[in-house]
Design an enzyme around this catalytic site. Structure first.
Site, PDB file in Angstrom:
ATOM      1  N   HIS A 168       5.080 -59.022  97.326  1.00  0.00           N
ATOM      2  CA  HIS A 168       5.653 -60.273  96.602  1.00  0.00           C
ATOM      3  C   HIS A 168       4.122 -61.364  96.938  1.00  0.00           C
ATOM      4  O   HIS A 168       4.290 -62.000  97.981  1.00  0.00           O
ATOM      5  CB  HIS A 168       6.873 -60.683  97.386  1.00  0.00           C
ATOM      6  CG  HIS A 168       7.440 -61.750  96.643  1.00  0.00           C
ATOM      7  ND1 HIS A 168       8.711 -62.134  96.898  1.00  0.00           N
ATOM      8  CD2 HIS A 168       7.041 -62.873  95.504  1.00  0.00           C
ATOM      9  CE1 HIS A 168       9.024 -63.261  95.732  1.00  0.00           C
ATOM     10  NE2 HIS A 168       8.143 -63.514  95.055  1.00  0.00           N
ATOM     11  N   ASN A 226       4.794 -72.921  91.684  1.00  0.00           N
ATOM     12  CA  ASN A 226       4.074 -71.675  91.493  1.00  0.00           C
ATOM     13  C   ASN A 226       4.449 -70.906  90.131  1.00  0.00           C
ATOM     14  O   ASN A 226       4.210 -69.597  89.999  1.00  0.00           O
ATOM     15  CB  ASN A 226       4.153 -70.873  92.750  1.00  0.00           C
ATOM     16  CG  ASN A 226       5.556 -70.541  93.085  1.00  0.00           C
ATOM     17  OD1 ASN A 226       6.494 -70.617  92.280  1.00  0.00           O
ATOM     18  ND2 ASN A 226       5.825 -69.959  94.241  1.00  0.00           N
ATOM     19  N   GLN A 263      12.807 -57.682 101.689  1.00  0.00           N
ATOM     20  CA  GLN A 263      11.502 -57.917 101.955  1.00  0.00           C
ATOM     21  C   GLN A 263      11.248 -58.308 103.300  1.00  0.00           C
ATOM     22  O   GLN A 263      11.938 -59.106 103.714  1.00  0.00           O
ATOM     23  CB  GLN A 263      11.073 -59.079 100.939  1.00  0.00           C
ATOM     24  CG  GLN A 263      10.977 -58.714  99.262  1.00  0.00           C
ATOM     25  CD  GLN A 263      10.294 -59.739  98.409  1.00  0.00           C
ATOM     26  OE1 GLN A 263      10.081 -59.482  97.495  1.00  0.00           O
ATOM     27  NE2 GLN A 263      10.208 -60.747  99.072  1.00  0.00           N
ATOM     28  N   ARG A 265      13.342 -61.123  90.497  1.00  0.00           N
ATOM     29  CA  ARG A 265      13.967 -60.823  91.700  1.00  0.00           C
ATOM     30  C   ARG A 265      14.342 -59.327  91.478  1.00  0.00           C
ATOM     31  O   ARG A 265      14.901 -58.834  90.441  1.00  0.00           O
ATOM     32  CB  ARG A 265      15.280 -61.451  91.987  1.00  0.00           C
ATOM     33  CG  ARG A 265      14.947 -62.850  92.421  1.00  0.00           C
ATOM     34  CD  ARG A 265      14.181 -62.921  93.777  1.00  0.00           C
ATOM     35  NE  ARG A 265      13.844 -64.443  94.385  1.00  0.00           N
ATOM     36  CZ  ARG A 265      12.725 -64.919  94.158  1.00  0.00           C
ATOM     37  NH1 ARG A 265      11.692 -64.217  93.573  1.00  0.00           N
ATOM     38  NH2 ARG A 265      12.506 -66.203  94.850  1.00  0.00           N
TER      39      ARG A 265
HETATM   40  P1  NDP Z   1      13.407 -71.930  85.738  1.00  0.00           P
HETATM   41  O1  NDP Z   1      14.770 -72.640  86.315  1.00  0.00           O
HETATM   42  O2  NDP Z   1      12.483 -72.864  85.260  1.00  0.00           O
HETATM   43  O3  NDP Z   1      13.902 -71.155  84.643  1.00  0.00           O
HETATM   44  C1  NDP Z   1      14.916 -70.012  84.856  1.00  0.00           C
HETATM   45  C2  NDP Z   1      15.372 -69.881  83.508  1.00  0.00           C
HETATM   46  O4  NDP Z   1      16.548 -68.659  83.464  1.00  0.00           O
HETATM   47  C3  NDP Z   1      16.144 -71.050  82.800  1.00  0.00           C
HETATM   48  O5  NDP Z   1      15.800 -71.325  81.477  1.00  0.00           O
HETATM   49  C4  NDP Z   1      17.632 -70.455  82.874  1.00  0.00           C
HETATM   50  O6  NDP Z   1      18.532 -70.944  81.625  1.00  0.00           O
HETATM   51  C5  NDP Z   1      17.407 -68.941  82.854  1.00  0.00           C
HETATM   52  N1  NDP Z   1      18.587 -68.273  82.986  1.00  0.00           N
HETATM   53  C6  NDP Z   1      19.471 -68.426  84.127  1.00  0.00           C
HETATM   54  N2  NDP Z   1      20.312 -67.427  84.166  1.00  0.00           N
HETATM   55  C7  NDP Z   1      20.350 -66.848  82.788  1.00  0.00           C
HETATM   56  C8  NDP Z   1      20.873 -65.733  82.221  1.00  0.00           C
HETATM   57  N3  NDP Z   1      22.133 -65.274  82.856  1.00  0.00           N
HETATM   58  N4  NDP Z   1      20.454 -65.127  80.944  1.00  0.00           N
HETATM   59  C9  NDP Z   1      19.177 -65.660  80.671  1.00  0.00           C
HETATM   60  N5  NDP Z   1      18.663 -66.687  81.088  1.00  0.00           N
HETATM   61  C10 NDP Z   1      19.117 -67.229  82.264  1.00  0.00           C
HETATM   62  O7  NDP Z   1      12.699 -70.983  86.816  1.00  0.00           O
HETATM   63  P2  NDP Z   1      11.351 -70.624  86.754  1.00  0.00           P
HETATM   64  O8  NDP Z   1      10.798 -70.289  85.390  1.00  0.00           O
HETATM   65  O9  NDP Z   1      10.314 -71.644  87.593  1.00  0.00           O
HETATM   66  O10 NDP Z   1      11.598 -69.329  87.690  1.00  0.00           O
HETATM   67  C11 NDP Z   1      12.302 -68.159  87.556  1.00  0.00           C
HETATM   68  C12 NDP Z   1      12.578 -67.250  88.440  1.00  0.00           C
HETATM   69  O11 NDP Z   1      11.320 -66.340  88.894  1.00  0.00           O
HETATM   70  C13 NDP Z   1      13.005 -67.974  90.056  1.00  0.00           C
HETATM   71  O12 NDP Z   1      14.172 -68.174  89.898  1.00  0.00           O
HETATM   72  C14 NDP Z   1      12.629 -66.901  90.794  1.00  0.00           C
HETATM   73  O13 NDP Z   1      13.593 -65.968  91.039  1.00  0.00           O
HETATM   74  C15 NDP Z   1      11.374 -66.356  90.189  1.00  0.00           C
HETATM   75  N6  NDP Z   1      10.130 -66.624  90.723  1.00  0.00           N
HETATM   76  C16 NDP Z   1       9.397 -65.609  91.438  1.00  0.00           C
HETATM   77  C17 NDP Z   1       8.278 -65.925  92.201  1.00  0.00           C
HETATM   78  C18 NDP Z   1       7.142 -65.139  92.832  1.00  0.00           C
HETATM   79  O14 NDP Z   1       6.395 -65.287  93.624  1.00  0.00           O
HETATM   80  N7  NDP Z   1       7.548 -63.681  92.118  1.00  0.00           N
HETATM   81  C19 NDP Z   1       7.798 -67.578  92.321  1.00  0.00           C
HETATM   82  C20 NDP Z   1       8.612 -68.212  91.624  1.00  0.00           C
HETATM   83  C21 NDP Z   1       9.593 -67.876  90.931  1.00  0.00           C
HETATM   84  P3  NDP Z   1      18.971 -72.408  81.545  1.00  0.00           P
HETATM   85  O15 NDP Z   1      18.399 -73.474  82.511  1.00  0.00           O
HETATM   86  O16 NDP Z   1      18.337 -72.633  80.299  1.00  0.00           O
HETATM   87  O17 NDP Z   1      20.189 -72.198  81.997  1.00  0.00           O
END
Ligand code: NDP
Length: 386
Positions: free
Chosen positions: A333, A147, A314, A285
């Site tokens: 959400h 998603n 939630q 989140r």
């Molecule tokens: P990804 O794993 O593709 O991306 C997460 C990114 O966050 C990675 O590039 C990671 O960095 C980066 N990251 C982690 N920690 C840090 C930090 N401390 N500072 C800066 N960057 C950081 O996940 P998605 O993009 O698919 O999803 C992201 C989040 O969105 C999910 O974890 C979830 O919580 C939320 N979400 C919400 C939804 C909703 O319905 N509202 C649905 C889907 C997701 P790197 O990997 O480079 O270390």
């Protein structure tokens, strides 16, 4: 034979749908970057059906029961003595969605003596205490990418709706009014603004790509830098940290997972370093922010708007301050639970279960915790306390 406990949100108040607004879903070839779509051996549901609610059962009942497994589905998860708590002690596999999370706390891990696998039907496994999963040798998996684009579209919608003052203007129509000045006195063009994402993973990068045609200045921070050609293609400015990024931006969107590094990041201190009148969009989140600091920043005008779809806990209580704070554009959400997304994450959940029951490896990109350690996507994007 396994007992599978699936926690899903309630059916619509008027009952499970008998028909839908559209007859089909667009055909996708794969995800951006080449990851393939979920590929279970078969599906027992019609793509586009409501699968995430209790009667939808993620389309899993026939598949599980035909193999002799037991499926228990409930929405009752939080009250003392909930069905979830009653069923947990002899459950092998827990499935829930971030929209209606089954909070797997350390205390619940202690009670769940048979638990071996926890699946997030969606993305974001922070409702599962990952340190406990590591300690108990429980595997945690989620349907990575299922998603991400759904959320990226929601983020773009929310940025535009905030900057253009859409929701109060719509409210004027509902009220039978024509209060142009009231509507436009908080309405701006997005063009030319500086927009930054905290994290440029699947969602963050998709947001950047979608915003590029709006002729904005794009900024990002992430633990790992994007390839130079992507930075160049999108005209991105990289910042070492969220603290470095936010003072430069008119709009900030949060797209990082919730884990020890990001918890409480958007508190009073960071918010005070933003430009007065910044819009903050959070579909990641809620606990990445300090909720009271968000309310105060909206009341003082430090933030011009806040929108998102993530809350804690939630479902959010009826008196949650984010329901009534000024200039917000919150939804429940929902961004990652479109009918399109449900089809993908239900298929991905089935694919994970097929692998699990066959004793074959779960795709690396779906793994968060495995074999007592962060694994796969979890090892890349999350951090543990220990
Ligand atoms: P990804 O794993 O593709 O991306 C997460 C990114 O966050 C990675 O590039 C990671 O960095 C980066 N990251 C982690 N920690 C840090 C930090 N401390 N500072 C800066 N960057 C950081 O996940 P998605 O993009 O698919 O999803 C992201 C989040 O969105 C999910 O974890 C979830 O919580 C939320 N979400 C919400 C939804 C909703 O319905 N509202 C649905 C889907 C997701 P790197 O990997 O480079 O270390």
């Amino acid at each position: 034979m396994a007992k599978v406990l699936c926690v899903l949100y309630d059916d619509p108040v008027d009952g499970y749908p008998k028909s839908y607004a559209r007859d089909d879903l667009p055909q996708l070839d794969g995800y951006p970057g080449g990851q393939t779509l979920p590929s279970p051996k078969a599906l027992d549901f019609t793509p586009g059906a409501l699968l995430g609610s209790v009667s939808g059962e993620l389309g899993l009942r026939e598949f599980l029961e035909s193999q002799g497994h037991q499926l228990v589905v409930t929405s009752d998860k939080d009250r003392a003595g909930s069905v979830f708590d009653q069923e947990l002690p002899d459950t092998d596999i827990v499935i829930s969605q971030p929209f209606w999370p089954a909070y797997l706390t350390p205390e619940r891990f202690e009670k769940a003596e048979n638990l071996k696998l926890v699946i997030t039907a969606g993305i974001g496994s922070d409702h599962t205490d990952l340190d406990s999963a590591i300690a108990h040798g429980v595997t945690v998996a989620e349907v990575t990418y299922s998603n991400s684009i759904s959320v990226a579209e929601h983020v773009v919608m929310m940025i535009l709706s905030q900057v253009r003052n859409y929701l109060p203007s719509y409210q004027t129509v509902l009220e039978g009014g024509w209060k142009i000045a009231d509507c436009v006195s908080r309405s701006y063009d997005l063009e030319g603004m500086h927009v930054g994402t905290v994290a440029a993973g699947r969602i963050g990068t998709a947001v950047l790509r979608r915003l590029k045609p709006f002729d904005v200045h794009l900024h990002y921070t992430d633990r790992h830098r994007l390839p130079a050609e992507v930075e160049q293609e999108l005209g991105l400015t990289f910042h070492e940290s969220a603290a470095d990024l936010v003072p430069h931006c008119d709009v900030v969107t949060i797209n990082a997972p919730l884990h020890p590094e990001t918890e409480g990041l958007f508190g009073e201190k960071l918010l005070s370093t933003m430009k007065r009148g910044t819009y903050l969009i959070n579909t990641a989140r809620a606990r990445i922010t300090d909720p009271d600091a968000i309310v105060q920043a909206l009341e003082s005008g430090q933030l011009a708007g806040y929108a998102g779809d993530v809350w804690f806990p939630q479902p959010a209580p009826a008196d949650h301050p984010w329901r009534t704070m000024p200039h917000h554009g919150m939804t429940p959400h929902i961004s990652g639970s479109t009918l399109s997304a449900q089809t993908r994450y239900a298929a991905g959940t089935r694919e994970i279960l097929e692998s699990w029951f066959a004793g074959t490896p779960i795709r690396d990109e779906y793994l968060i915790v495995d074999g007592g350690n962060l694994a796969g996507t979890g090892a890349h994007s999350y951090s543990a306390h220990r």
